[in-house]
Scaffold this motif. Structure first.
Motif, short mmCIF file in Angstrom:
data_model
loop_
_atom_site.label_atom_id
_atom_site.label_comp_id
_atom_site.label_asym_id
_atom_site.label_seq_id
_atom_site.Cartn_x
_atom_site.Cartn_y
_atom_site.Cartn_z
N HIS A 114 0.88 -1.31 0.12
CA HIS A 114 0.07 -0.02 -0.06
C HIS A 114 0.75 1.34 -0.01
O HIS A 114 2.00 1.11 0.48
CB HIS A 114 -0.78 0.13 1.16
CG HIS A 114 -1.96 -0.86 1.24
ND1 HIS A 114 -3.47 -0.79 0.41
CD2 HIS A 114 -2.07 -2.46 1.67
CE1 HIS A 114 -4.00 -1.71 0.66
NE2 HIS A 114 -3.19 -2.73 1.31
N SER B 139 -8.39 0.33 8.22
CA SER B 139 -8.96 -0.96 8.10
C SER B 139 -10.09 -1.10 7.02
O SER B 139 -10.23 -2.00 6.24
CB SER B 139 -9.17 -1.60 9.18
OG SER B 139 -10.05 -1.26 10.01
N GLN C 298 -8.36 -1.53 1.08
CA GLN C 298 -8.78 -2.94 0.69
C GLN C 298 -7.58 -3.68 0.94
O GLN C 298 -6.35 -3.42 0.41
CB GLN C 298 -9.18 -3.07 -0.75
CG GLN C 298 -9.70 -4.23 -1.13
CD GLN C 298 -10.19 -4.62 -2.69
OE1 GLN C 298 -10.33 -3.67 -3.19
NE2 GLN C 298 -10.73 -6.05 -2.79
N GLY C 299 -7.67 -4.82 1.64
CA GLY C 299 -6.40 -5.83 1.70
C GLY C 299 -5.74 -5.20 3.16
O GLY C 299 -4.70 -6.21 3.59
N PHE C 300 -5.97 -4.23 3.63
CA PHE C 300 -5.53 -3.74 4.71
C PHE C 300 -6.20 -4.12 6.17
O PHE C 300 -7.05 -3.53 6.59
CB PHE C 300 -5.07 -2.29 4.89
CG PHE C 300 -4.03 -1.53 5.61
CD1 PHE C 300 -2.80 -1.38 5.05
CD2 PHE C 300 -4.13 -1.70 6.93
CE1 PHE C 300 -1.70 -0.77 5.62
CE2 PHE C 300 -2.85 -1.01 7.82
CZ PHE C 300 -1.82 -0.64 7.16
N SER C 301 -5.82 -5.39 6.86
CA SER C 301 -6.65 -5.88 7.63
C SER C 301 -6.37 -5.21 9.02
O SER C 301 -5.45 -4.45 9.18
CB SER C 301 -6.30 -7.44 7.94
OG SER C 301 -5.15 -7.51 8.26
N ARG C 302 -7.34 -5.40 9.93
CA ARG C 302 -7.19 -4.80 11.30
C ARG C 302 -5.67 -5.38 12.08
O ARG C 302 -5.19 -4.68 12.87
CB ARG C 302 -8.32 -5.32 12.11
CG ARG C 302 -8.22 -4.76 13.80
CD ARG C 302 -8.40 -3.22 13.71
NE ARG C 302 -8.15 -2.92 15.12
CZ ARG C 302 -8.03 -1.77 15.48
NH1 ARG C 302 -7.69 -0.62 14.79
NH2 ARG C 302 -8.07 -1.51 16.90
N GLU C 303 -5.36 -6.45 11.59
CA GLU C 303 -4.14 -6.96 12.19
C GLU C 303 -3.01 -6.25 11.86
O GLU C 303 -2.09 -6.08 12.47
CB GLU C 303 -3.87 -8.69 12.05
CG GLU C 303 -4.93 -9.27 12.63
CD GLU C 303 -6.14 -9.53 12.32
OE1 GLU C 303 -6.71 -8.88 10.99
OE2 GLU C 303 -7.26 -9.71 12.85
N MET C 304 -3.03 -5.93 10.30
CA MET C 304 -2.02 -4.97 9.99
C MET C 304 -1.94 -3.64 10.62
O MET C 304 -0.85 -3.09 10.60
CB MET C 304 -2.22 -4.89 8.50
CG MET C 304 -2.06 -5.93 7.67
SD MET C 304 -2.52 -5.81 5.85
CE MET C 304 -2.30 -7.47 5.18
#
Length: 367
Positions: A38, A324, A328-334
């Motif tokens: 990203h 998040s 798109q694709g940027f998860s909460r874990e990231m």
């Protein structure tokens, strides 16, 4: 070794050095975002916009910052007494039990003007009592405060779960939570208070507990650096044997520092339960006690620094939610990973960067 050991100017220690550490943290976080695939600029733009770009986002940011201010102050007070209180989670959880018992069973029929102060007092007393036990064990029995406060976090969480499941949960309800508080037990939102003054604000979780946080900052600043009791507490934290030789009782100071620390941590329950949720729930503290450790360290254990660090973490929490959702694709874990990197570099890098700044300023003074 602290940055103060390098004889840095005060404005560098509390101003320039934290900003440098934050810049390094953001640079490393940007590299991680880039490695994920990203754009760092886009991610940070969404984060800032989500946290500060709207009245609603700002309200959520300040709501989070209020909680972190309480836990940061709790850590700071204990730290000045030479104690490392990492039991803010348990103290806030037990304070939530006290507040809920007062709201649901002890004073349910009182009007708001009488009930709300009692709820604040109940949260403070229960948080104070939960912190006083590890303090006693260290001062009079030699137990280590870090170990006992960790264990008391688990004890408070287990007790909260047991009482909710077996005693406080309404009959027939499957949700592990208490009955709703009476309306008088709800801390008014700032948008509601503003409406009474003819000012229109967007609804948000920000409530009158933020005013308590401001008062707590003023009190802690006065207590630690302007009161006789605060001087005695800091003396014990700096040199326990010298303080005892001067007539100060270290054991009493340990007990007082931890009791005050627990009371401050207990204010989290006021913000979360009385201010937002309106009922006792599982894990309502949600890691705020541990975040308070980073907030206090980043804020150099001073109320002003703690407020600034709390605002930073409020931005990270609220803006991270928006990131998040938006990317798109940027998860909460990231998002949590990036937040952790910022905590690591902005908090723990202080002692790494201090020697560099000391050498630079020493060279500039010679030149």
């Amino acid at each position: 070794m602290s940055s103060a050991s390098y004889s840095l100017p005060r404005w560098v220690e509390i101003g320039l050095l934290p900003l440098w550490n934050l810049a390094v943290a953001l640079a490393v976080a940007a590299l991680v975002v880039l490695a994920i695939g990203h754009s760092p600029a886009q991610a940070f733009a969404v984060l800032i916009k989500g946290a500060l770009g709207s009245a609603s986002g700002l309200g959520y940011t300040l709501y989070y910052a209020t909680t972190f201010t309480f836990t940061g102050l709790a850590v700071a007070v204990a730290f000045h007494a030479g104690l490392f209180n990492i039991g803010g989670e348990g103290q806030a959880t037990f304070a939530g039990l006290g507040l809920s018992l007062a709201a649901l069973y002890l004073f349910p029929g009182l009007p708001a003007w009488a009930l709300l102060p009692l709820l604040v007092l109940a949260a403070a007393l229960f948080g104070m009592g939960w912190a006083a036990v590890p303090a006693y064990l260290q001062a009079w029995r030699g137990s280590h405060i870090v170990i006992t406060t960790i264990m008391f976090n688990f004890l408070a969480a287990s007790l909260n779960a047991y009482l909710l499941v077996n005693l406080l949960r309404p009959a027939g309800s499957m949700a592990v939570e208490s009955a709703p508080f009476p309306e008088a037990a709800r801390m008014p939102g700032l948008h509601e208070l503003a409406a009474k003054l003819g000012i229109e604000l967007m609804p948000s979780p920000l409530n009158a507990s933020s005013l308590l946080a401001v008062a707590a900052c003023v009190f802690v600043g006065w207590f630690l650096w302007r009161s006789r009791a605060g001087y005695a507490l800091r003396a014990v934290g700096s040199a326990p044997r010298a303080a005892e030789y001067a007539g100060i009782h270290p054991k009493r100071q340990v007990l007082m520092a931890m009791a005050l620390s627990g009371a401050l941590a207990g204010m989290v329950a006021v913000n979360e339960l009385s201010g937002v949720q309106g009922k006792l729930a599982l894990d309502f503290v949600a890691g705020a006690g541990f975040t308070g450790i980073a907030v206090s360290l980043m804020g150099r254990n001073h109320p002003v620094g703690i407020v600034l660090a709390s605002l930073l973490f409020g931005v990270l929490y609220q803006g991270g939610v928006e990131v998040s959702f938006e990317l798109q694709g940027f998860s909460r874990e990231m998002v949590v990973t990036v937040q952790g990197l910022i905590v690591l570099f902005a908090g723990a890098m202080a002692t790494v960067s201090a020697p560099l700044f000391a050498k630079l300023f020493k060279g500039a003074a010679r030149g």
